[in-house]
Design a protein around this motif. Structure first.
Motif, PDB file in Angstrom:
ATOM      1  N   VAL A  34       2.035 -10.162  11.132  1.00 39.79           N
ATOM      2  CA  VAL A  34       2.844  -9.893   9.955  1.00 39.79           C
ATOM      3  C   VAL A  34       3.102 -11.179   9.179  1.00 39.79           C
ATOM      4  N   SER A  35       2.735 -11.202   7.931  1.00 37.19           N
ATOM      5  CA  SER A  35       3.064 -12.282   7.000  1.00 37.19           C
ATOM      6  C   SER A  35       2.484 -13.638   7.366  1.00 37.19           C
ATOM      7  N   PHE A  36       1.383 -13.683   8.057  1.00 41.35           N
ATOM      8  CA  PHE A  36       0.813 -14.971   8.407  1.00 41.35           C
ATOM      9  C   PHE A  36      -0.370 -15.309   7.526  1.00 41.35           C
ATOM     10  N   ALA A  37      -0.511 -16.586   7.238  1.00 38.70           N
ATOM     11  CA  ALA A  37      -1.664 -17.039   6.462  1.00 38.70           C
ATOM     12  C   ALA A  37      -2.947 -16.804   7.246  1.00 38.70           C
ATOM     13  N   GLN A  38      -2.891 -16.978   8.557  1.00 35.84           N
ATOM     14  CA  GLN A  38      -4.058 -16.739   9.392  1.00 35.84           C
ATOM     15  C   GLN A  38      -3.957 -15.344   9.996  1.00 35.84           C
ATOM     16  N   SER A  39      -5.086 -14.762  10.284  1.00 42.03           N
ATOM     17  CA  SER A  39      -5.094 -13.450  10.908  1.00 42.03           C
ATOM     18  C   SER A  39      -4.798 -13.610  12.392  1.00 42.03           C
ATOM     19  N   ASN A  40      -3.683 -13.032  12.844  1.00 36.85           N
ATOM     20  CA  ASN A  40      -3.282 -13.075  14.252  1.00 36.85           C
ATOM     21  C   ASN A  40      -3.424 -14.477  14.849  1.00 36.85           C
ATOM     22  N   PRO A  41      -2.651 -15.434  14.389  1.00 38.55           N
ATOM     23  CA  PRO A  41      -2.932 -16.839  14.665  1.00 38.55           C
ATOM     24  C   PRO A  41      -2.786 -17.298  16.102  1.00 38.55           C
ATOM     25  N   THR A  42      -1.941 -16.676  16.890  1.00 37.37           N
ATOM     26  CA  THR A  42      -1.655 -17.260  18.192  1.00 37.37           C
ATOM     27  C   THR A  42      -1.962 -16.368  19.383  1.00 37.37           C
ATOM     28  N   ILE A  43      -2.435 -15.165  19.171  1.00 42.98           N
ATOM     29  CA  ILE A  43      -2.598 -14.275  20.314  1.00 42.98           C
ATOM     30  C   ILE A  43      -3.628 -14.797  21.310  1.00 42.98           C
ATOM     31  N   VAL A  48      -0.830 -17.543  28.999  1.00 45.21           N
ATOM     32  CA  VAL A  48      -0.107 -16.647  29.903  1.00 45.21           C
ATOM     33  C   VAL A  48      -0.987 -16.315  31.104  1.00 45.21           C
ATOM     34  N   ASP A  49      -2.257 -16.112  30.891  1.00 49.28           N
ATOM     35  CA  ASP A  49      -3.191 -15.866  31.989  1.00 49.28           C
ATOM     36  C   ASP A  49      -3.210 -17.062  32.938  1.00 49.28           C
ATOM     37  N   PHE A  95       0.731  -8.599  28.990  1.00 52.65           N
ATOM     38  CA  PHE A  95      -0.400  -9.518  28.964  1.00 52.65           C
ATOM     39  C   PHE A  95      -1.276  -9.252  30.185  1.00 52.65           C
ATOM     40  N   TYR A  96      -2.593  -9.254  29.983  1.00 54.23           N
ATOM     41  CA  TYR A  96      -3.553  -9.008  31.048  1.00 54.23           C
ATOM     42  C   TYR A  96      -4.469 -10.216  31.217  1.00 54.23           C
ATOM     43  N   THR A  97      -5.108 -10.321  32.363  1.00 55.75           N
ATOM     44  CA  THR A  97      -6.037 -11.418  32.607  1.00 55.75           C
ATOM     45  C   THR A  97      -7.282 -11.284  31.737  1.00 55.75           C
ATOM     46  N   ASN A  98      -8.034 -12.348  31.646  1.00 55.99           N
ATOM     47  CA  ASN A  98      -9.323 -12.380  30.949  1.00 55.99           C
ATOM     48  C   ASN A  98      -9.250 -11.841  29.523  1.00 55.99           C
ATOM     49  N   ASN A  99      -8.263 -12.320  28.757  1.00 58.72           N
ATOM     50  CA  ASN A  99      -8.110 -11.944  27.348  1.00 58.72           C
ATOM     51  C   ASN A  99      -8.007 -10.438  27.135  1.00 58.72           C
ATOM     52  N   ASP A 100      -7.330  -9.779  28.029  1.00 54.76           N
ATOM     53  CA  ASP A 100      -7.096  -8.333  27.912  1.00 54.76           C
ATOM     54  C   ASP A 100      -8.381  -7.508  27.907  1.00 54.76           C
ATOM     55  N   THR A 101      -9.424  -8.003  28.572  1.00 58.27           N
ATOM     56  CA  THR A 101     -10.678  -7.244  28.577  1.00 58.27           C
ATOM     57  C   THR A 101     -10.581  -5.985  29.431  1.00 58.27           C
ATOM     58  N   ALA A 109       1.837 -10.489  33.009  1.00 63.86           N
ATOM     59  CA  ALA A 109       3.168 -10.767  32.476  1.00 63.86           C
ATOM     60  C   ALA A 109       3.588  -9.670  31.507  1.00 63.86           C
ATOM     61  N   VAL A 110       4.889  -9.503  31.413  1.00 65.71           N
ATOM     62  CA  VAL A 110       5.480  -8.586  30.448  1.00 65.71           C
ATOM     63  C   VAL A 110       6.364  -9.407  29.529  1.00 65.71           C
ATOM     64  N   SER A 111       6.196  -9.221  28.229  1.00 65.95           N
ATOM     65  CA  SER A 111       7.115  -9.876  27.296  1.00 65.95           C
ATOM     66  C   SER A 111       8.068  -8.817  26.752  1.00 65.95           C
ATOM     67  N   LEU A 112       9.334  -9.174  26.703  1.00 70.49           N
ATOM     68  CA  LEU A 112      10.365  -8.258  26.219  1.00 70.49           C
ATOM     69  C   LEU A 112      10.697  -8.592  24.779  1.00 70.49           C
ATOM     70  N   ILE A 113      10.743  -7.584  23.948  1.00 69.29           N
ATOM     71  CA  ILE A 113      11.017  -7.740  22.524  1.00 69.29           C
ATOM     72  C   ILE A 113      12.368  -7.082  22.263  1.00 69.29           C
TER      73      ILE A 113
END
Length: 134
Positions: free
Chosen positions: A53-62, A69-70, A93-99, A108-112
């Protein structure tokens, strides 16, 4: 680090998701130091890692977060907390880039969490309490 679309400085070196080195500092200084000391950490941020949302880059940090996190979960990263959406949610979050996404590959679980205040009058404001063993 993550840049708003309306901030034109965010387009400078827009191929680099962390032009100021904050994400590299997180891994090289904080997470690796904690790992060496046998410590555990919480990552707390405003905009969740897989938000574009609202980033200059497309999905910059995932990709960064998936790799970090892996690499550092669960022995260093104890929990990840986000805000921004004004809703109670979670992200896995899953191992190996969520493959492969199943219970065996979850690391890992992130809480929002919702916001503390409600600026518009129709958001789910509140103050969450989190009890942790770490």
């Amino acid at each position: 680090m993550m840049v708003n679309r309306d901030n034109y400085f965010g387009y400078i070196d827009s191929t680099n998701p962390a032009p100021f080195g904050l994400l590299r500092f997180l891994t090289d200084e904080l997470l690796e130091d904690a790992e060496g000391a046998g410590d555990r950490v919480w990552i707390i941020g405003h905009v969740l890692a897989d938000s574009d949302v609202s980033f200059a880059q497309s999905n910059p940090t995932i990709l960064f977060y998936r790799n970090s996190v892996d690499r550092f979960s669960p022995h260093v990263i104890a929990n990840i907390f986000w805000g921004h959406t004004h809703e109670d949610q979670l992200s896995i979050f899953y191992t190996n880039n969520d493959t492969v996404m199943n219970a065996d590959t979850a690391v890992a679980v992130s809480l929002i969490y919702r916001s503390f205040s409600d600026a518009t009058g129709n958001l789910n404001s509140g103050f969450p309490l989190q009890r942790s063993m770490f």
